[in-house]
Enzyme design. Sequence first.
Site, PDB file in Angstrom:
ATOM      1  N   ARG A 127       0.833  -1.224   0.000  1.00 28.35           N
ATOM      2  CA  ARG A 127       0.000   0.000   0.000  1.00 28.35           C
ATOM      3  C   ARG A 127       0.854   1.255   0.000  1.00 28.35           C
ATOM      4  NH1 ARG A 127      -2.013   0.605   6.254  1.00 28.35           N
ATOM      5  NH2 ARG A 127      -0.380  -0.668   7.158  1.00 28.35           N
TER       6      ARG A 127
ATOM      7  N   SER B 148      -4.686   4.663   6.039  1.00 26.87           N
ATOM      8  CA  SER B 148      -4.527   3.245   5.709  1.00 26.87           C
ATOM      9  C   SER B 148      -4.114   3.041   4.260  1.00 26.87           C
ATOM     10  CB  SER B 148      -5.838   2.486   5.942  1.00 26.87           C
ATOM     11  OG  SER B 148      -6.178   2.516   7.294  1.00 26.87           O
TER      12      SER B 148
ATOM     13  N   GLU C 125     -19.058   4.609   0.223  1.00 25.29           N
ATOM     14  CA  GLU C 125     -18.307   4.070  -0.921  1.00 25.29           C
ATOM     15  C   GLU C 125     -19.096   4.130  -2.225  1.00 25.29           C
ATOM     16  OE1 GLU C 125     -18.728   2.499   1.988  1.00 25.29           O
ATOM     17  OE2 GLU C 125     -16.729   2.497   2.876  1.00 25.29           O
TER      18      GLU C 125
ATOM     19  N   PHE D 281     -14.511  -3.119   0.547  1.00 22.88           N
ATOM     20  CA  PHE D 281     -15.429  -1.997   0.294  1.00 22.88           C
ATOM     21  C   PHE D 281     -15.231  -1.425  -1.107  1.00 22.88           C
ATOM     22  CE2 PHE D 281     -14.091  -1.599   4.915  1.00 22.88           C
ATOM     23  CZ  PHE D 281     -15.001  -2.552   5.330  1.00 22.88           C
TER      24      PHE D 281
ATOM     25  N   HIS E 148      -5.520  -3.697   1.688  1.00 23.67           N
ATOM     26  CA  HIS E 148      -5.987  -4.670   2.676  1.00 23.67           C
ATOM     27  C   HIS E 148      -6.741  -5.828   2.022  1.00 23.67           C
ATOM     28  CE1 HIS E 148      -4.830  -1.286   5.079  1.00 23.67           C
ATOM     29  NE2 HIS E 148      -5.185  -1.847   6.217  1.00 23.67           N
TER      30      HIS E 148
ATOM     31  N   ASP F 223      -8.476  -7.749  11.957  1.00 24.24           N
ATOM     32  CA  ASP F 223      -9.867  -7.291  11.809  1.00 24.24           C
ATOM     33  C   ASP F 223     -10.828  -8.431  11.468  1.00 24.24           C
ATOM     34  OD1 ASP F 223      -9.564  -4.683  12.498  1.00 24.24           O
ATOM     35  OD2 ASP F 223      -9.331  -3.927  10.452  1.00 24.24           O
TER      36      ASP F 223
ATOM     37  N   ARG G 252      -1.810  -4.866   3.127  1.00 21.43           N
ATOM     38  CA  ARG G 252      -1.448  -4.156   4.334  1.00 21.43           C
ATOM     39  C   ARG G 252      -0.074  -4.523   4.901  1.00 21.43           C
ATOM     40  NH1 ARG G 252      -3.297  -5.455  10.293  1.00 21.43           N
ATOM     41  NH2 ARG G 252      -2.702  -3.521  11.320  1.00 21.43           N
TER      42      ARG G 252
END
Lengths: 317, 292
Positions: A13, A40, A61, A86, A112, A120, A170
Site C-alpha cells: 500500500r 490506511s 463508498e 469496500f 488490505h 480485523d 497491508r
Amino acid sequence: MNKFENTGSKDTRSGFGSGLLELGRSNPNVVALCADLTGSLKMDGFMKENPERFFQVGVAEANMIGIAAGLTIGGKIPYTGTFANFSTGRVYDQIRQSIAYSNKNVKICASHSGITLGEDGATHQILEDIGLMKMLPGMVVINPCDYNQTKAATIAISKHYGPVYLRFGRPSVPNFTDPNLKFEIGKGIILNPGSDVTIIATGHLVWEALSAAEHLEKNGVYAEVINIHTIKPIDKKIILNSVKKTKAIVSAEEHNYHGGLGETVSRILSQNYPVPQEFVATNDTFGESGKPAELMAKYRLTKEAIIDSCEKVIRRN
Amino acid sequence: MFLNLKFVISKMKEKTKLQKLIFQTRRDILRMVNNVNSGHPGGSLGCTEFFIALYHEIMDVNKNFTMDGKNEDIFFLSNGHISPVFYSTLARRGFFPVSELSTFRLINSRLQGHPTTHESLPGIRIASGSLGQGLSVALGASLSKKINNDNKLVYVLLGDGELQEGQNWEAAMFASANKVDNIIATVDLNGKQIDGSTDEVLNLGDLNNKFSSFGWEVLQLKEGNNIESIINILKKAKTLTKKEKPIIVLMETEMGNGVDYMMGTHEWHGKAPNDELLVKALDQNPETIGDY
C-alpha cells in the site's frame, strides 16, 4: 536459480501511496478520492500536495464510485481508495453500471486485500475480489507483488484508458523487484527459468513462490517462476510457453480458488494445452482474525504449500 | 408599439414551437414503446415538458457532442427507464437522426432499453437504469467542471421512487458539505412507482425538509407539466447557482400526462399501450413536426 534480494520489507500500500504522490506531481488530470481511510491507503502525501484534487467522501463508498465516474467527464483520471472489500463487493453494481458498462477511466485502488489484513477478521478480509472484478467486461485486474511493483503499477495504469482494479495489501513483505523495471499491463514476468514445473504466482505469493523454487532446486527440481501481476488480461503466451516445457503448473494467490487466478489459468490450459494443475488458494472459505503470518500458514498460502503442490503436480504426470 | 408587437409575435411563435415539440415527443414516446411492447411511457410522458424546456430553453449545449462536455451545460438522467423521452428529445435536438427512434429496444440498436454510453449514442454520458446512481455521477461531473474552471452547469433528473436508494442521501450529504453549487437537480415528483403510489410503497416523507436539512436550496414547482412554469423555475434555479449551495427542484408531475387513460394511475409506469390504445393516445396528440 536467479537470486532476488529483499532490499527491506515494505507494505505494498505504501508503494501505491508513493506512486500516487508521483502522479500528483506529473499528471494534473489525476484526482483521488478516499472513503475515510486516507492513512490506511497512504494517500496523505497526495492529499497534502493536491488538496484541490483530493476528495474525502466519508464512509460512503457507493457515492465515491459514482463521483469518480462523473469526474472522468471533463477528462479527470480518478483513483479511488478504500479496503478491497469496500472497493468491490460493497459497490459492485455502482462499478458495474457507472464505471465498467459506461467505460469510465477510473482506477479502483484497493488495499488490505486477502487475509493478510489480519486481526480485523473476515468482515474486512475479502478473498473474492479478483473474481468479482475479472468478471466485469473491460475491467483490467492487477495484483502486484511488492512495494516497487505496486508503485510502478500505480503510475502505469494512469496511461491506460479504461477501468482498472489495482489490488494490494497491508502487511510488510519483501521488496525485491527492480525499481526501474517498466510495468507493462498484461505482460507476465519470468523471474526464474525452470524445466520441471511452472509456478505462476500473484501478489504476496510471488516471494513465497521464489522461496519454494529455491528449496525445490536443492532437491533437483527446477521450477519456472512467473510473476503474473496482471490477472486480466492474462498473459496467455507466457503460460503456454512455460507449460509446453514443464508439463505441470501450480497457481498461487491470496484469494479463493473460486474465481481467482488459478481458474483463469485453468481456462487457458484447457482451451490450448491441458496439463495437470494444482491450486494454492483458499478453499471456499472466509478468513478470520489473527496475525498475517499465522493466517497464511493456517490457510496454506505459503512456500511450504507451494512446494507440496509442486511435488504433487509433478507426480500426476 | 411596433417593436412590442414583434416581440409578442416572436414569443408566440416560440410558444407554438415548444407546444409542437411536446405533442411530437409524446407521439414518439408512445410509438416507440408500442412498437416493442415494452418500455416506460408513464414517467416519460410526465417529464416531456421538462426535457423540452431543458434542451430548448435552459441548457447551453454544444452542437457537436463530446463525452467531456467542456464549456457546455451537461445533463444526466438518473432514472434511466424514462429513456423514451430522453431519446426523443436528443433526436429532435439534432444529436442523432430522428429515424433512429424506430430502433428503440431492438437488437443492434444504440437506443438500448436503458441509456448507455456502450453503443456511443451522442448525448449520453453515463449508463443509468440501476437506480440511485445519477446524483453521485452528476456531482463528479460538477467537481470536474470546477477543477477545469468551466463555468457551465450540470443538470440531473431523479425519479421520486429512486430516492428510496440510500446512495442519493450519501450524495446529498456530500454535495452540501463540499459546497457543490454548479449543479441543478430535479426530482420528478409524480408520486408513483411500480408497486403503487410512493406513499403506499415507502413514504418519502417531507422531501422539502429532507433536502433542506441536508443543506440544499430547495425550489418547489407545483405545475411540473406546464412548460412555462418549468422554464421559469429553472431560470430561477440558475440565478441561485454559485452561491455555495447545491440546488434541487421538486417538480410535481402527472405520470402519463397527455394521454387521458394513462393519467391518475401508476398502471402505465412500465407498460406499453397496444395498437388500439395507441391510436386513442395519438388522437389526443396530433402530429406536428413529423413522425419518425
